[in-house]
Design an enzyme around this catalytic site. Structure first.
Site, mmCIF file in Angstrom:
data_model
loop_
_atom_site.group_PDB
_atom_site.id
_atom_site.type_symbol
_atom_site.label_atom_id
_atom_site.label_comp_id
_atom_site.label_asym_id
_atom_site.label_seq_id
_atom_site.Cartn_x
_atom_site.Cartn_y
_atom_site.Cartn_z
ATOM 1 N N GLN A 46 41.002 43.117 45.715
ATOM 2 C CA GLN A 46 39.945 42.962 44.716
ATOM 3 C C GLN A 46 38.825 43.979 44.952
ATOM 4 O OE1 GLN A 46 40.143 40.970 42.073
ATOM 5 N NE2 GLN A 46 38.117 41.480 41.297
ATOM 6 N N LYS B 236 42.910 34.410 39.429
ATOM 7 C CA LYS B 236 44.191 35.117 39.579
ATOM 8 C C LYS B 236 45.159 34.252 40.377
ATOM 9 C CE LYS B 236 42.159 39.726 39.187
ATOM 10 N NZ LYS B 236 41.678 40.954 39.802
ATOM 11 N N ASP C 185 48.092 46.494 40.502
ATOM 12 C CA ASP C 185 46.922 46.923 39.724
ATOM 13 C C ASP C 185 47.188 48.259 39.026
ATOM 14 O OD1 ASP C 185 44.652 45.238 39.639
ATOM 15 O OD2 ASP C 185 44.232 45.617 41.759
HETATM 16 N N1 GUN Z 1 37.628 44.418 39.949
HETATM 17 C C1 GUN Z 1 37.342 44.423 38.624
HETATM 18 N N2 GUN Z 1 38.480 44.534 37.895
HETATM 19 C C2 GUN Z 1 39.497 44.600 38.789
HETATM 20 C C3 GUN Z 1 40.900 44.712 38.657
HETATM 21 O O1 GUN Z 1 41.464 44.778 37.553
HETATM 22 N N3 GUN Z 1 41.615 44.756 39.819
HETATM 23 C C4 GUN Z 1 41.012 44.682 41.030
HETATM 24 N N4 GUN Z 1 41.799 44.749 42.108
HETATM 25 N N5 GUN Z 1 39.711 44.580 41.197
HETATM 26 C C5 GUN Z 1 38.961 44.538 40.072
#
Ligand code: GUN
Length: 298
Positions: free
Chosen positions: A99, A55, A122
């Site tokens: 995350q 990311k 998100d």
């Molecule tokens: N963990 C697994 N998928 C995601 C996501 O799309 N966003 C976040 N913040 N954590 C995750």
């Protein structure tokens, strides 16, 4: 019947990121700095580490600023909430991503709902979930939004189509169903307790598989010509590649489904690359909204 069209999420996401980078550059000129995303990782989960690194790299490559916060696995909920509060009040931060999963001592919902909804890239905050469900401007969860962009690109109008979403998570299943409903699909949400899943799927023009069970949806479930979106990314043993080797596979049994479907996303190279592209899109949208820079339709 001929094999399905392969929906190339990698190519689609690359074109999307190019457009996002152009818009990010124009917005930077307007607001005096690039859009900025704060990424918070708590602990040492190896998979989360890989996702976060990806990311951050992709954010920077799109000409945006990435601000990384790595916290120890034993971080208390109060210290994490204090960091979120700082980021909420920091004018140089447009988007905040924490995350998941978080360590056991931290209540995930409390953390997600502490993020200012307008910085919640998100789209997990209860306000964004509510805005999406009531048709108001929301930051929409990245993976389902990515699936929607692929569906629209492949099918054009989705109006009146039967869609089955398999999986009812807050991250994928529920928001996916809301997005499809907004497109005027007739939506069924199926899950682990659904009876006769095969019959439910047999009526679907669109199947979105987000169950987390490797290759569970076989060609027998698919109506001929249906569009199949495979959200699953499962790591399974691959002894044919050598001892201790693994391969990635979806929730759909690709070999049997590709012979029945009209179109299908592969794993890898389907939905996966769309998730980060949509995170960049949400960061751009959040920055533009914060500075009243006009609509950012992408
Ligand atoms: N963990 C697994 N998928 C995601 C996501 O799309 N966003 C976040 N913040 N954590 C995750």
């Amino acid at each position: 019947m001929t094999d399905a069209t392969i929906i190339d999420g990698k190519a689609f996401s690359e074109a999307l990121v190019t457009r996002i980078a152009e818009k990010a550059s124009a917005l930077s000129a307007k607001i005096g700095r690039p859009p900025a995303l704060a990424v918070v990782l708590v602990g040492n989960d190896p998979a989360s580490g890989v996702y976060v690194r990806n990311k951050i790299e992709r954010t920077t490559a799109a000409g945006m600023t990435s601000i990384e916060h790595r916290l120890e696995a034993d971080t208390s909920q109060d210290s994490l909430l204090a960091l979120i509060d700082d980021l909420n009040n920091d004018d140089a931060v447009d988007g905040i991503l924490v995350q998941l999963p978080l360590p056991d001592q931290i209540d995930e919902a409390a953390v997600i709902n502490a993020i200012t909804p307008d910085k919640d890239v998100d789209g997990f905050h209860v306000v964004n979930a509510g805005r999406l469900a009531t048709g108001q401007d929301a930051l929409v969860p990245c993976t389902p939004y990515g699936c929607l962009l692929l569906l629209r690109d492949h099918l054009g109008s989705l109006s009146g189509l039967n869609a089955v979403v398999i999986g009812r998570s807050n991250i994928v299943g529920k928001p996916m169903a809301q997005l499809l409903l907004q497109e005027s699909c007739t939506v069924t949400i199926a899950h682990s307790r659904t009876r006769d899943l095969q019959d439910v799927c047999a009526a679907a023009d669109i199947v979105v598989a987000a169950v987390g069970r490797p290759e569970m949806i076989t060609g027998d479930f698919i109506k001929p010509g249906a569009t199949v979106i495979d959200v699953g990314i499962n790591r399974v043993p691959a002894p044919e590649r050598g001892e201790g080797k693994f391969r990635l596979t979806g929730d759909v049994d690709y070999t049997s489904a590709v012979a029945k479907a009209g179109a299908i996303t592969p794993v890898p190279g389907g939905v996966g690359p769309m998730t980060i592209a949509c995170l960049l899109r949400n960061t751009l949208v959040a920055a533009a909204r914060r500075f009243d820079a006009g609509p950012m339709e992408i």
